[in-house]
Design an enzyme around this catalytic site. Sequence first.
Site, PDB file in Angstrom:
ATOM      1  N   CYS A   2      80.223  53.134  42.037  1.00  0.00           N
ATOM      2  CA  CYS A   2      79.005  52.610  41.963  1.00  0.00           C
ATOM      3  C   CYS A   2      78.550  51.727  41.254  1.00  0.00           C
ATOM      4  CB  CYS A   2      78.178  53.887  41.638  1.00  0.00           C
ATOM      5  SG  CYS A   2      78.355  55.638  42.312  1.00  0.00           S
ATOM      6  N   TRP A  76      77.887  55.811  45.581  1.00  0.00           N
ATOM      7  CA  TRP A  76      79.052  56.327  46.428  1.00  0.00           C
ATOM      8  C   TRP A  76      79.131  57.872  46.129  1.00  0.00           C
ATOM      9  CZ3 TRP A  76      83.815  59.029  45.508  1.00  0.00           C
ATOM     10  CH2 TRP A  76      84.674  59.051  46.702  1.00  0.00           C
ATOM     11  N   ASN A 102      76.313  56.424  36.840  1.00  0.00           N
ATOM     12  CA  ASN A 102      77.699  56.155  37.470  1.00  0.00           C
ATOM     13  C   ASN A 102      78.561  57.408  36.787  1.00  0.00           C
ATOM     14  OD1 ASN A 102      76.918  53.872  38.895  1.00  0.00           O
ATOM     15  ND2 ASN A 102      78.194  52.529  38.007  1.00  0.00           N
ATOM     16  N   GLU A 483     103.338  49.548  50.102  1.00  0.00           N
ATOM     17  CA  GLU A 483     102.053  48.630  49.940  1.00  0.00           C
ATOM     18  C   GLU A 483     101.626  48.218  51.164  1.00  0.00           C
ATOM     19  OE1 GLU A 483      99.007  46.260  48.479  1.00  0.00           O
ATOM     20  OE2 GLU A 483     100.094  48.162  47.833  1.00  0.00           O
ATOM     21  N   LYS A 487      97.968  48.899  52.694  1.00  0.00           N
ATOM     22  CA  LYS A 487      97.194  47.750  53.389  1.00  0.00           C
ATOM     23  C   LYS A 487      96.764  48.137  54.883  1.00  0.00           C
ATOM     24  CE  LYS A 487      96.666  45.701  49.754  1.00  0.00           C
ATOM     25  NZ  LYS A 487      96.380  47.080  49.255  1.00  0.00           N
ATOM     26  N   HIS A 506     115.992  61.168  57.458  1.00  0.00           N
ATOM     27  CA  HIS A 506     115.688  62.484  57.241  1.00  0.00           C
ATOM     28  C   HIS A 506     114.268  62.882  57.725  1.00  0.00           C
ATOM     29  CE1 HIS A 506     119.262  63.021  54.496  1.00  0.00           C
ATOM     30  NE2 HIS A 506     119.109  61.428  54.139  1.00  0.00           N
TER      31      HIS A 506
END
Length: 610
Positions: A2, A76, A102, A483, A487, A506
């Site tokens: 927040c 939030w 917060n 990564e 994204k 696997h």
Amino acid sequence: MCGIVGYIGNRNGIPIALAGLKRLEYRGYDSAGMAAFDFKKSGVFSIKRVGRISNLEMALGKRNFEGNPVVFHSRWATHGQPCDKNAHPHHDCNKKIWLVHNGIIENFKFLKDKLEKEGHKFYSDTDSEVISHLIEKYFQGNLEKAVARAIKLVRGTYALAVISEDDPQKLVAARFSAPLLVGVGEGEFMVASDPSAVIGNTKRVAYLDDGEIATLTPEGFSVTDLNQVQKEKTVEEIEWSLEEAQKGGFEHFMLKEIFEQPDSIKDTIRGRILLKEGMAKLGGVEGVKDKLKEIKRLHIVACGTAYLAGLVGEYMLEEYAGIPVEVDLGSEFRYRSPILDKESAALFISQSGETADTLASLKEVKENGVLSLGVVNAVGSSVARETEAGVYNHAGPEIAVASTKAFTSQVSVLALLTLLLGRQRGMSKSAGQNIAKELFQMPKLASLVLKENEKIKSIAKKYKDCRNFLYLGRKYNFPIALEGALKLKEISYIHAEGYGAGEMKHGPIALIDGNFPTIAIAPSDSVYEKMISNIMEVKARSGKVIAIATKGNKKIKEIVDDVIYIPETIEMLTPILSVIPLQLFAYHMAVLRGCDVDKPRNLAKSVTVE
């Protein structure tokens, strides 16, 4: 997560604090609100709106309010769904004390039950409201004393900004395990959870530490601990400018930050590479160099993208420095009883320096007397202050929620650290010179990768309707597969999985068909032939393959559907280059799908709750 902004001074604080709050939109939020003391009416008024800050701004614009002091907040949700009544600020029973918060109050249910028995009436579903009622309980005309008594009863994390109708010449702030700073101006002062909120007004800031309370008036500010003992604070200068936090002609902050990587990498390595000596010079760890020479194990602790940078660092440090490395998620490190001893060190990586799980792990390490190091982008942040030594990224402000330039900066710092520790442990001068030379070339090589942008955009158009992707990599580029998949998930909401290419057989290979594309990271390195075998396994099952390959490799075109080329470099540094096309691919996929690139749903830039 927040955002907090408060103002007290000699001007109308509403437009000043509102502008600051808008600069915190990147943090992620679901509602916004404000409270201000109106001297004309000798009382506090408040407006709260679910949704974007623009909704709050519209409501304020219709009424032409003036106020001072003021507190603003973007929330939030943690306790209570997003709605007007759960938005901050929260008030006491008589609507005289207003605060923004917060963090999370872990014992709020116990406190709420007790306060309700004493006659306090609650109106929201939040944990934060408990604090306003505690302050009301202890208020006897002095706001900071009431705040001090109230927060002694609170268990959890908090950053607070409080105003009171009955003590109107004060703005009181308090902090524990959540970021908060005081902006110092001429005859006016601000409080904020992030320096970008105050930089339009002042570049001078004082960072609050855990257990500190700041009292701001138009004449100045003072800081005490919870027992009202005065504390001396250093006022620091913010290094970056407001302009650096603007889009600069790019459609989105994320695209701007991707294209800033040649400069951010250059700023990260500037003055830190000794080419002739094949060494790295890191001033932030100079004071603990002798300790570093003696360590026999390194724990890397981080969350999200920073964790994946740590995985790249694990390969670097083990191969070139000969140090056993364990990489842990901050959210799991404390719960697995890690072996911490005097021969260990712990390295904490965080863009914001305020990641709650990482900070909690840092405190545990310090309690065990283990050497603590930090890799942080935000100067003055909690990780920077709490660790014994460390390295600043100097990557500049990163506004988009999905991290890009901070990641390549973190990997660059880990390469510098590998060079430093490796030379301490027998890495030859020639090997050090080779790494130093290639790292010095990274900004130029990153610029060459960015020239592939239009080609990457056209590839994204080809695959924009796909609902699933598999990302494959080996060795140094295994974390890059993770990564790249992260994204794509973060900003385009497409399901993507990152895997070590050898693990595909696997399980994940069962998913492959003509509608399930694979992105294979296959630079010309020590595991290239293995990657080609994995690509052939995908093609044998009618899977489409996009390859990231080293420039000059024409043969790979014969077996894959699309190729994006990166320049040649040494194996340990390929992740810095191979991740950039994946950042651009995710960006263009998100734009083509109409997603909010800079502020993806449900996410926040700085995760300050566990």
